[in-house]
Design an enzyme around this catalytic site. Structure first.
Site, PDB file in Angstrom:
ATOM      1  N   GLN C 196     169.049 -15.231  13.463  1.00  0.00           N
ATOM      2  CA  GLN C 196     170.235 -16.086  13.555  1.00  0.00           C
ATOM      3  C   GLN C 196     170.450 -16.693  12.172  1.00  0.00           C
ATOM      4  O   GLN C 196     169.765 -17.627  11.769  1.00  0.00           O
ATOM      5  CB  GLN C 196     170.025 -17.141  14.635  1.00  0.00           C
ATOM      6  CG  GLN C 196     169.745 -16.548  16.017  1.00  0.00           C
ATOM      7  CD  GLN C 196     170.936 -15.805  16.604  1.00  0.00           C
ATOM      8  OE1 GLN C 196     171.996 -16.386  16.825  1.00  0.00           O
ATOM      9  NE2 GLN C 196     170.782 -14.505  16.832  1.00  0.00           N
ATOM     10  N   ALA C 237     175.925 -22.951  22.829  1.00  0.00           N
ATOM     11  CA  ALA C 237     175.304 -21.732  22.300  1.00  0.00           C
ATOM     12  C   ALA C 237     175.827 -21.385  20.906  1.00  0.00           C
ATOM     13  O   ALA C 237     176.719 -22.048  20.375  1.00  0.00           O
ATOM     14  CB  ALA C 237     175.561 -20.577  23.265  1.00  0.00           C
ATOM     15  N   HIS C 238     175.279 -20.326  20.361  1.00  0.00           N
ATOM     16  CA  HIS C 238     175.648 -19.942  18.991  1.00  0.00           C
ATOM     17  C   HIS C 238     177.113 -19.541  18.867  1.00  0.00           C
ATOM     18  O   HIS C 238     177.676 -18.932  19.744  1.00  0.00           O
ATOM     19  CB  HIS C 238     174.745 -18.840  18.430  1.00  0.00           C
ATOM     20  CG  HIS C 238     174.574 -17.619  19.265  1.00  0.00           C
ATOM     21  ND1 HIS C 238     173.765 -16.584  18.895  1.00  0.00           N
ATOM     22  CD2 HIS C 238     175.091 -17.271  20.468  1.00  0.00           C
ATOM     23  CE1 HIS C 238     173.789 -15.660  19.810  1.00  0.00           C
ATOM     24  NE2 HIS C 238     174.583 -16.041  20.772  1.00  0.00           N
ATOM     25  N   ASN C 239     177.695 -19.939  17.744  1.00  0.00           N
ATOM     26  CA  ASN C 239     179.061 -19.583  17.373  1.00  0.00           C
ATOM     27  C   ASN C 239     180.140 -20.219  18.244  1.00  0.00           C
ATOM     28  O   ASN C 239     181.315 -19.848  18.152  1.00  0.00           O
ATOM     29  CB  ASN C 239     179.244 -18.054  17.354  1.00  0.00           C
ATOM     30  CG  ASN C 239     178.443 -17.401  16.241  1.00  0.00           C
ATOM     31  OD1 ASN C 239     177.267 -17.125  16.407  1.00  0.00           O
ATOM     32  ND2 ASN C 239     179.066 -17.200  15.100  1.00  0.00           N
TER      33      ASN C 239
END
Lengths: 348, 348, 348
Positions: C196, C237-239
């Site tokens: 990541q 969460a990511h993004n």
């Protein structure tokens, strides 16, 4: 840092089209990759963006044609190859190659080679830390804990006494392993705490997200199987057995003594009631609650969870309910009218 | 350590069949108990396993018959007796009988006798720690906090300023008590933070699981009643009042100013909307959302939660929906045909 | 501390009825306010209680009439005015105006003026802390992090490397920012971790509750927009991109790459599936799951979430289901009888 293209190709067992001596200095997604860096296109649909980017090299599938300005690495699975190469450009987090002077480590702790133990870490008596392990700042490790080789604990993780953690495990910040299971014997006057005498076993290559909680067993072990990946804010109760290579997405809760097979996917916010058995290769949709045993190779959803296709039909039908009630009422009136018509018919 | 059987019998006020001078060195569940240890059989159905185990003594109910090779302790509730005896074999967690030299304790903190304060603990000015309290590594205790006798705080717990915690309370790792309530006054341009001026009161014998969050009141107090047990990852908002001896299972959320009675059970992932009143002896099923007041002695489920039996009927009926639509359509066609038949009948 | 009434009036641009030199020593809700303190009545309905309280001054709306024994501050929005005045009586949490000697701060960390860094804090190399920032005990700040002016981090917060945090941000205890996103490339034999590589950007005036988790982006940034307020135990969460002035209530989960507009409210336990777009001014009801894009200015509920009014109609109809089945069965019998009647009619 920089790596030669020919070395990157070896990492992923790929086929190179381009200058093997090209120096690659980093990696990036297609939207933020820079010159002298490498990106990937999972399939030909994504290739245009990668070609238009400043990337110097692109990982592509074998069917991709040669292009003039970019080096190409051809592989079966570009995303997997990208992940493997990216790891070589990722700094090893929390690596300090020392025991920080503020760490409080009991005299009899068995320490492997090449370990990093950050500031304000506490490690209690009788524990063992494997080679290459990295323990970040503020981590607490209780007594009689074992941590395998190359395992990484992010800051402020708590590993309570007697937990066994395998190799190449990653546990992200704030996660608690080995908290007491929720066990009480209730009488008319109180809920009496049942001592939780068991432990937790985290097998090799498991990853736990941030602020996860995994309770120790009442007796015996709570087990997270090899290669299983657990997302943030997941709750795993005492005596749960999670198989290998499961995916447990954020905010899932698994109640006590549930047993799950291998390759099980629990989507976000799903729940599993206690003492159930879930087979291998099972998928449970988001926010579904499993209330009875699930056979292997199933896709379940809903609450109570059951076969996903059947649940989807119910969900679709559910939307027609208000209209259904109207239609039924209309039909009742029509039948009433028919009855009247027949009853008043001359030949009755 | 070891304890004589005759002493164990006294702890649980039981009836002994066997050698009172037998030395018991530990306890275990029926599947992992060892020789010279004690286990239990909650009812005669479980007795065979206990008899086949290497255990030297078994806690059983009074109706159980004498057996040749095992000592028996006869009681009304074997599980409760086992829990009480097991506690005598459980090491006192985090007991170090000192203030660790790395702890940062303000000069005016009032410290009781026989306390344990672990590494890297911070205790701010004006706080008071009761006799026998154990404060594990990395705990933060704000100013003007009071901690009762024999209370246990696991590692990395955060107790913010002005919190009042009773005696014999257990708070597991990573839990936050006294975080600001979620209060904003919204205008056209911003959500303006409303200062949270109240506190949190945790009464005696409460247990909080790992990574729980309990917000301080806007004004007044958020209260967790005596003997209430809260599981992991539960959220309790500002000004909630939880009664005595409640069970709040994992991942439950209780919104602001909700008032719950005594002996309330909220099953996993349940939610209670703000400003509601829930009576005594209420059970709310897993993942149910309480949206209006609940009278005492109710069992509620669903979203919106209502009487459980009624909700179960709806859930059962729901599965018949796709078929219901088919049947309704079939019936519509039949009625249409009847109409046609009647309309074409010669005597109309 | 005490403040003159005339100074308090200036803070909220109000109209005073009473003695401008009255010294106010504190604030309180209507149920716990004391003499020489100030409270508020949001509308005339609440005024009686405030008048009966020992408060010396009350913030009221302009239409409120003069009363004999209390000073009045008249404003458009009493709750907002109370919040602003209350802030002046609230001690600045975690302000110690020093770097505590037990803190471990890398040599090259850029430190602003008037900062407070508590016990056992770790700040890694290359980071920057703005003027007036307060970093409470046990906080971990990774390398290359920037923290804006007057930002407040509660105890045991973890900010991983490269995170960018704006000014006047509040992050409550136990929250983790910049944990790795949940990204794996799955093969037949394993789930291979995808590094990541991105970061997290927390814009100005954001507040994050306790034990929240915000993952770093796979590549690029996870963004929490200016003025957005996030409650406890939320997972982002990511993004994910969260717009400005959103309200994200406790235990919400937002999956990867979801994009939310400005002024979005996600009620408690709601979820948003990955890669979706949610417009501006959207409200999603408690425990609803958003499974497709949501247009601006919508109120959605249910799972799958859709227009709230329509969902309410379905929910109401759902309760009639068991009865509906009975009615349909009754109608089927009636139609059958009619058929029999017609078939047996003499003129057929």
């Amino acid at each position: 840092m920089s790596l030669l293209l020919e070395d990157l190709v070896k990492i992923v067992d790929g086929e190179l089209e381009g200058d093997p001596t090209l120096e690659i200095i980093g990696v990036g997604g297609v939207n933020d990759v820079e010159n002298r860096e490498l990106t990937f296109a999972q399939n030909p649909n994504y290739l245009d963006k990668a070609l238009a980017s400043p990337a110097s090299a692109i990982i592509v599938t074998h069917e991709c044609e040669t292009v003039p300005n970019k080096a190409l690495i051809k592989v079966d699975n570009p995303r997997l190859a990208f992940a493997k190469i990216a790891q070589n450009f990722t700094p090893e987090l929390f690596k300090i190659d020392q025991i920080h002077p503020t760490a409080v480590v009991a005299d009899d702790v068995e320490l492997g080679d090449d370990i990093s133990i950050g500031p304000n870490v506490t490690i209690e008596s009788g524990s063992k830390i494997g080679d290459g392990a990295r323990i970040a700042a503020g981590v607490y490790i209780g007594s009689q804990v074992s941590i395998g080789d190359n395992t990484l604990l992010h800051p402020n993780v708590v590993i309570n006494a007697e937990t066994k953690i395998g190799s190449e495990v990653i546990i992200q910040a704030g996660t608690v392993v080995g908290s007491d299971g929720y066990g009480y014997e209730s009488t008319d006057t109180e809920h009496y705490k049942v001592p939780q005498l068991g432990d937790v076993i985290i097998e090799d290559k498991v990853e736990l997200g941030a602020n996860v909680t995994i309770d120790r067993a009442a007796t015996g072990s709570t087990i997270i199987g090899e290669g299983t990946k657990v997302d943030n804010l997941v709750h795993i109760a005492h005596n749960v057995k999670l198989g290998r290579n499961c995916l447990v997405i954020a905010q899932v809760g698994i109640a006590g003594s549930a047993q799950l097979g291998d390759w099980v996917t629990l989507a976000g916010k799903a729940g599993v009631i206690g003492h159930l058995t879930v087979g291998d290769n099972v998928t449970v949709a988001a926010q579904s609650i499993v209330t009875k045993d699930v056979p292997s190779d199933s896709f379940y959803s809903g609450y109570p969870a059951r076969d996903h296709k059947s649940e989807m039909r119910v969900k679709a039908a559910r939307r027609k309910l208000p209209n259904l009630i109207k239609e039924l009422n209309k039909l009742k009136r029509e039948v009433k009218e028919l009855e009247n018509k027949i009853d008043s018919s001359p030949n009755e």
